[in-house]
Design an enzyme around this catalytic site. Structure first.
Site, PDB file in Angstrom:
ATOM      1  N   GLU A 174      32.645  -8.840  61.706  1.00 35.58           N
ATOM      2  CA  GLU A 174      32.809  -7.637  62.520  1.00 35.58           C
ATOM      3  C   GLU A 174      32.311  -6.422  61.742  1.00 35.58           C
ATOM      4  O   GLU A 174      32.448  -5.301  62.168  1.00 35.58           O
ATOM      5  CB  GLU A 174      34.264  -7.475  62.990  1.00 35.58           C
ATOM      6  CG  GLU A 174      35.287  -7.306  61.886  1.00 35.58           C
ATOM      7  CD  GLU A 174      35.760  -5.870  61.716  1.00 35.58           C
ATOM      8  OE1 GLU A 174      35.307  -5.267  60.722  1.00 35.58           O
ATOM      9  OE2 GLU A 174      36.552  -5.394  62.529  1.00 35.58           O
ATOM     10  N   CYS A 207      38.105 -11.500  63.987  1.00 37.98           N
ATOM     11  CA  CYS A 207      38.271 -12.302  62.769  1.00 37.98           C
ATOM     12  C   CYS A 207      37.928 -13.775  62.953  1.00 37.98           C
ATOM     13  O   CYS A 207      38.158 -14.564  62.049  1.00 37.98           O
ATOM     14  CB  CYS A 207      39.698 -12.169  62.251  1.00 37.98           C
ATOM     15  SG  CYS A 207      40.103 -10.481  61.810  1.00 37.98           S
ATOM     16  N   HIS A 219      44.849 -18.107  60.532  1.00 41.10           N
ATOM     17  CA  HIS A 219      44.282 -16.796  60.208  1.00 41.10           C
ATOM     18  C   HIS A 219      45.360 -15.925  59.570  1.00 41.10           C
ATOM     19  O   HIS A 219      46.532 -15.979  59.962  1.00 41.10           O
ATOM     20  CB  HIS A 219      43.716 -16.130  61.469  1.00 41.10           C
ATOM     21  CG  HIS A 219      43.327 -14.702  61.228  1.00 41.10           C
ATOM     22  ND1 HIS A 219      42.430 -14.352  60.239  1.00 41.10           N
ATOM     23  CD2 HIS A 219      43.735 -13.544  61.800  1.00 41.10           C
ATOM     24  CE1 HIS A 219      42.301 -13.032  60.232  1.00 41.10           C
ATOM     25  NE2 HIS A 219      43.079 -12.521  61.167  1.00 41.10           N
TER      26      HIS A 219
END
Lengths: 382, 345, 128
Positions: free
Chosen positions: B80, B112, B234
């Protein structure tokens, strides 16, 4: 090749000449040279002008024609050639003018050098100076001209034990000499401490190890022996003007602690002049950075390799020493008007020999381009 | 069977501690550290960006497996923080590693999870017979607005994976994605820093997507948490992955090896992949690994990997945790310079 | 400057250079003509390896505009193990660099043409 003499010299002051344009300073130097030679101008058959970067400093190319025009020589229609070899442009212009007269093509020719740098900001001036090295593979990585000389200095220090104090001594000597030179940019003495305490530009090179980038112009009038004898009782003869090239970028050179082009040009010059290094009485050298003067002592054969620092330490190159170097103040204290410097060195050498500023018969001038990819060695005798 | 042939990682050497950031904003470092579960984060140097991180991670991956670079015929870089808004990072990576000029290449962006999305594309292309080897990279030099809570976690780093069918060190047994339109975190075009929905990033976003994706992939493969040696989720902070692990029934032992966030922060597209790499660093043949990424906006990619015998002879040094230890601490002044929070006009 | 950078992008990103099959010398940047053998030379493009030794270095304080944010930065001459020498930045603290230290090539950003211009990437070195 026939004998050639310098019959006239002229020079503008070097420095930050805010009120004077490129044209103004060239004409100032030119008129002074004509007066010095005691000629009116019609005698001149060709002009060779050293200029490093008119295109970038002034966005003005076609410098040859410009100078012919403003010198009032456009009416005569004589050829005027701009010569470029970075900050050896002046030295190369002198060589071209010398060759033209020596060959018999012309009887009288002008070698000029001029640069006007203060019309752009200091940032751009550094950028322009760095175009004398390899733009794509050196400057691209942030290796400015001082950074490249720093790489050279570091190797010399490592190999021969040269110290920052030794380099400082070059600056101190040249500043001291400049006090007596009315055309010099910095006419004040400095101490070793001043140099050592000045900020680093690129370690180990400091602000006071570096010549300033200056405005300035210089003009030399060359004539055949026959004409010279008619014009003056004190001609200074040109015994040799040689030029050599080396790899443009440092990374291609085998020996970083030496300027190969200087060695080669010097060897040829001594041969042509039928002298040896020890016969040189006085020299003007290219101290754009102090380390360059130290290395030049060695490459010109004034001392053994690695003993350059010893030479400055022992005062051998001071006025009164074995071979006074940069009696004018050098690039460091006279100012470095890039394209003009090589001609300014000849002006000063003639002044020194002719006017007896030091007791000398044979003088040598060394002019470098960039990090030494061009070297011009001139030998003059009175 | 298609799987991971090689992997490489890159973590910038600079770190800033939570204490140092808290000092500048007059906040309580201890309560932030315990609340967020991030003690320090990796900071990119002035000459490091997503492209350089991606290249370094990819070069390590290539070096470890010894595949000639011309055999790489797909390059996908997920981030990103691509250096250019328009102009791919993937072409920079392909050129720098010497990938085949007949190469599928594109940049991916899904907050992400763009790195794991690239892995899925490579898996599919290898399965379809379009390529022999594909390179998927997840890397970021994530930005955070000065003084924002994100400043304690938004970090830099990345990992690269070579996907193929031969000599795999871990097979991809299954992969799926769970996707909804959930605007929990975003950055509008032309804005320097992202914005987020505060506590909205939790339940409806992170937890819902990670939980659903992980639950579904285990269900359709008839597996339960006990069947896995490791699980990696994550890591936007230290709290979320531990909580979702608990919700799904994983023990803290199963997630500890991959929990790199406390020491390097949230490396966004690199986050779950760096955790996964840390697990591969120590994994043994036959071990099963669950990887579930999360990308705001929102979605989760879940993978089941099974480690093969090949890992025994595969060079894994230097390991992710060794790279984490190689830290150089900086103060907020240097951090502000490096992250270009000082405006040079 | 854009086409000029792009043209040699391969050699900036990767340590690929020239090898003269006649004299065995390696060159970076690549040369069309071997400076030792000239017409007798035979130039071939080869990878130059990624490790080398520092021949010289400087810490640049007076940086051009494009490098202002990086200052002070270290520039060095690195002799690759094949013998070719490259000019490059060395990613380390000024006090860590020394002549003779071993280095390895890394991919880094050199400069950019302002905030809206292209980014120049290239090869730097880190201490091993």
């Amino acid at each position: 090749m026939r004998r050639v003499a310098v019959v006239g010299i002229g020079q503008s002051r070097f420095g930050e000449l805010w009120e004077k344009s490129f044209r103004d300073i060239v004409i100032e130097a030119g008129v002074e040279a004509l007066e010095d030679a005691n000629i009116s101008g019609e005698e001149i058959e060709a002009i060779y002008v050293g200029n490093m970067s008119g295109g970038r400093y002034l966005a003005q190319e076609h410098i040859g024609a410009l100078i012919a025009d403003y010198s009032g020589l456009a009416e005569l229609g004589i050829p005027s050639v701009r010569v470029e070899a970075a900050d050896a442009s002046g030295g190369v212009a002198f060589r071209e003018a010398y060759l033209a007269v020596a060959s018999g093509l012309y009887d009288v020719a002008i070698a000029a050098g001029a640069e006007k740098v203060t019309d752009v900001g200091a940032e751009l001036a550094i950028d322009i100076m760095s175009s004398s090295a390899d733009r794509e593979w050196e400057y691209f990585v942030g290796a400015t001209l001082p950074a490249l000389y720093a790489l050279i200095a570091r190797v010399h220090m490592k190999e021969f034990g040269t110290k920052e104090e030794d380099m400082a001594l070059v600056s101190v000597k040249n500043h001291k000499n400049a006090v007596k030179n009315p055309k010099a940019q910095f006419r004040r003495e400095i101490s070793v401490d001043d140099v050592l305490r000045s900020p680093y530009i690129a370690e180990p090179i400091k602000v006071l190890d570096s010549a300033p980038i200056s405005d300035g112009a210089a003009v030399v009038i060359l004539a055949s022996d026959e004409i010279a004898k008619k014009l003056t009782d004190t001609p200074v003869y040109v015994s040799a003007v040689t030029q050599a090239s080396d790899y443009l970028s440092l990374q291609s050179r085998k020996d970083l602690a030496s300027f190969k082009a200087v060695k080669m040009a010097a060897k040829k010059a001594y041969k042509l002049a039928k002298i040896e290094a020890k016969d040189v009485d006085v020299a003007e050298m290219h101290d754009s950075f102090t380390i360059a003067e130290i290395i030049a002592y060695e490459d010109l054969g004034f001392c053994e390799k690695g003993e350059g620092a010893k030479m400055i330490r022992e005062g051998e190159t001071e006025v009164g020493g074995r071979i006074p170097v940069n009696v004018s103040g050098g690039l460091k204290a006279c100012g470095h008007a890039t394209g003009a410097t090589g001609v300014r060195q000849i002006v000063d050498l003639v002044r020194i020999l002719r006017d007896g500023i030091v007791d000398a018969e044979t003088g040598l001038a060394l002019n470098l381009g960039g990090t030494g990819a061009t070297a011009v060695v001139s030998i003059l005798r009175r | 069977m298609v799987g991971i042939v090689s992997y490489g990682t890159y973590i910038p050497a600079y770190r800033i501690k939570a204490e140092e950031i808290a000092r500048i904003w007059g906040e309580n470092a201890e309560s932030i550290k315990s609340g967020l579960g991030v003690y320090e984060k990796a900071v990119a140097d002035i000459d490091e960006d997503t492209a350089t991180i991606s290249v370094e991670a990819s070069r390590e991956a290539l070096k470890r497996c010894g595949i000639p670079s011309e055999e790489i015929k797909a390059v996908f870089v997920g981030s990103e923080s691509h250096p250019y808004a328009v102009k791919p990072t993937a072409t920079i990576v392909a050129e720098a590693i010497g990938a085949n000029r007949f190469c599928y290449a594109a940049d991916l962006e899904f907050a992400c999870k763009a790195g794991t999305a690239g892995m899925q594309i490579c898996v599919a292309m290898v399965k379809a017979g379009m390529i022999k080897y594909g390179l998927a990279v997840g890397a970021d030099t994530s930005q955070s607005s000065p003084g924002d809570a994100l400043e304690y976690s938004a970090a830099s780093g990345g990992a690269a994976f070579i996907i193929g069918e031969n000599e795999t060190i871990a097979e991809v047994k299954d992969t799926l994605s769970f996707t909804t339109d959930t605007p929990d975190f975003w950055r509008r075009e032309g804005m320097p820093y992202p914005s987020h929905g505060g506590r909205f990033t939790g339940e409806p976003a992170y937890f819902r997507h990670v939980y659903t994706a992980a639950k579904e992939i285990m269900k359709r493969n008839n597996l339960s948490p006990e069947d896995f040696s490791y699980a990696v989720f994550h890591m936007p902070n230290g709290k979320f992955p531990t909580r979702v692990a608990r919700m799904l029934g994983f023990s803290s032992e199963q997630i500890e090896q991959g929990l790199v966030v406390r020491r390097i922060g949230n490396t966004y597209s690199g986050s779950s992949l760096l955790g996964f790499s840390a697990v591969l660093d120590v994994a043994k043949p036959g071990e099963r690994i669950l990887l579930t990424s999360f990308g705001s906006g929102a979605g989760s990619d879940a993978f089941i990997f099974e480690v093969t015998e090949n890992i025994e002879s595969y060079p894994r040094e230097p390991k992710v945790w060794e790279k984490i230890e190689r830290a150089r601490y900086i103060d907020y002044g240097l951090y502000a310079k490096l992250r270009k929070k000082i405006r040079m006009v | 400057m854009l086409p000029r950078f792009w043209r040699k992008i391969k050699y900036r990103y990767r340590l690929v250079g020239s090898y003269c099959e006649n004299c065995g010398e390696y060159y970076h940047p690549p040369r069309n003509l071997c400076p030792k053998c000239r017409r007798k030379g035979s130039i071939k493009e080869v990878p130059l390896g990624s490790e080398g030794t520092i021949l010289s270095y400087t810490v640049v304080h007076d940086a051009p505009d494009d490098f202002k944010l990086q200052k002070p930065y270290v520039v060095g001459l690195v002799k690759l193990d094949c013998g070719a020498v490259v000019t490059a930045q060395i990613c380390c603290k000024p006090e860590e660099v020394e002549i003779g230290k071993r280095v390895r090539a890394v991919f880094r950003k050199y400069s950019e043409e302002g905030e809206d211009g292209i980014i120049y990437y290239g090869t730097k070195f880190e201490l091993i």
